[in-house]
Design a protein around this motif. Sequence first.
Motif, mmCIF file in Angstrom:
data_model
loop_
_atom_site.group_PDB
_atom_site.id
_atom_site.type_symbol
_atom_site.label_atom_id
_atom_site.label_comp_id
_atom_site.label_asym_id
_atom_site.label_seq_id
_atom_site.Cartn_x
_atom_site.Cartn_y
_atom_site.Cartn_z
ATOM 1 N N ASP A 22 -18.094 41.791 58.649
ATOM 2 C CA ASP A 22 -17.888 42.174 57.233
ATOM 3 C C ASP A 22 -19.059 42.971 56.642
ATOM 4 N N THR A 23 -20.121 43.171 57.412
ATOM 5 C CA THR A 23 -21.241 43.971 56.895
ATOM 6 C C THR A 23 -21.173 45.427 57.383
ATOM 7 N N LEU A 24 -20.188 45.746 58.219
ATOM 8 C CA LEU A 24 -20.128 47.094 58.795
ATOM 9 C C LEU A 24 -19.567 48.089 57.790
ATOM 10 N N LYS A 25 -20.045 49.311 57.899
ATOM 11 C CA LYS A 25 -19.587 50.364 56.980
ATOM 12 C C LYS A 25 -19.417 51.676 57.749
ATOM 13 N N ALA A 26 -18.459 52.475 57.269
ATOM 14 C CA ALA A 26 -18.307 53.826 57.850
ATOM 15 C C ALA A 26 -17.850 54.761 56.738
ATOM 16 N N PRO A 27 -18.308 56.021 56.766
ATOM 17 C CA PRO A 27 -17.941 56.962 55.703
ATOM 18 C C PRO A 27 -16.485 57.419 55.812
ATOM 19 N N ALA A 28 -15.993 58.032 54.735
ATOM 20 C CA ALA A 28 -14.614 58.528 54.725
ATOM 21 C C ALA A 28 -14.408 59.515 55.869
ATOM 22 N N ALA A 29 -13.227 59.454 56.456
ATOM 23 C CA ALA A 29 -12.913 60.333 57.582
ATOM 24 C C ALA A 29 -12.848 61.788 57.136
ATOM 25 N N ALA A 30 -13.161 62.688 58.067
ATOM 26 C CA ALA A 30 -13.106 64.126 57.788
ATOM 27 C C ALA A 30 -12.317 64.813 58.901
ATOM 28 N N VAL A 31 -11.600 65.881 58.531
ATOM 29 C CA VAL A 31 -10.892 66.664 59.546
ATOM 30 C C VAL A 31 -11.935 67.429 60.351
#
Length: 273
Positions: free
Chosen positions: A176-185
């Motif tokens: 629950d501490t993991l993060k990832a940025p919004a996906a990009a094409v």
Amino acid sequence: MDLRACLFALAVLPLLAWGAKGHRAIVSLSLTTLPPEVRTWYRGEEGFLRDHASDPDHWRNDRKEPPRHYLDVEPYGGPGHVPHDLAQARAMLGGGFYRNGVVPWVIQDRWRDLVAAFKEGDRQRVAYATALLGHYVADLQVPLHTTANHDGQETGQRGVHSRWETGLPERFLQEDTLKAPAAAVDPHLMDRPWDWLAASYALVPRLLADDRAADRTSPQGARGRQRGPAYWMIFWQDQGPVLIRQLEGAAQHLGDAVLTAWVAAGRPAPPPI
Ligand SMILES: [Zn+2]
């Protein structure tokens, strides 16, 4: 097969990556990176995705399967010399080509499957294709999946493969501490596996050095080193941030790949549930 032959076969079997815990975390995190119009394809499918994220690790009695999970860069002369073109790679390594690992090309194939699934408009197929693509993308973020010294066997560190990718996450990872940025094409998605390969390979020397350093606390027993809590604490302190970065990176790359596949399929809306 006698017992010694059995043990030998076990010792040379390529190892699993990330363990089930890591693979599950990666697919779930990748879903959080997707815009709502893509995420809606996966509504109600998250459990299915998590359950199938490790499927390719269970297909290993098919002899063609293990090399799909790794690529050793050394026979090519380093990560910058691995051709993107399959025929060229085959010509460079000859008969040993397949056994040396093929994960970048497998990622390309699984990505094409995902595009086809989006076009077909079948939710369950999209979810399954995503789980498989995610598996191989995740495997390529494991540094020891890019080197001939994949289990530390050349440096007297046998077992380091599973200590890093399974031992550490099973003990310390908090999903629950993991993060990832919004996906990009990503218009260059088909070339990315070679970038990931080089980035993962660059982490190998430090990983091995940190394992050796942590092992200074491990007394030598009759059956090899006895690794206690001190070993694990020190190894996590040094490699935890690297491991988390690779795991979050895997989710980010998977998110980019899914979004790019959906765009390539013509931005389809999902069929009603
Ligand atoms: Zn694998």
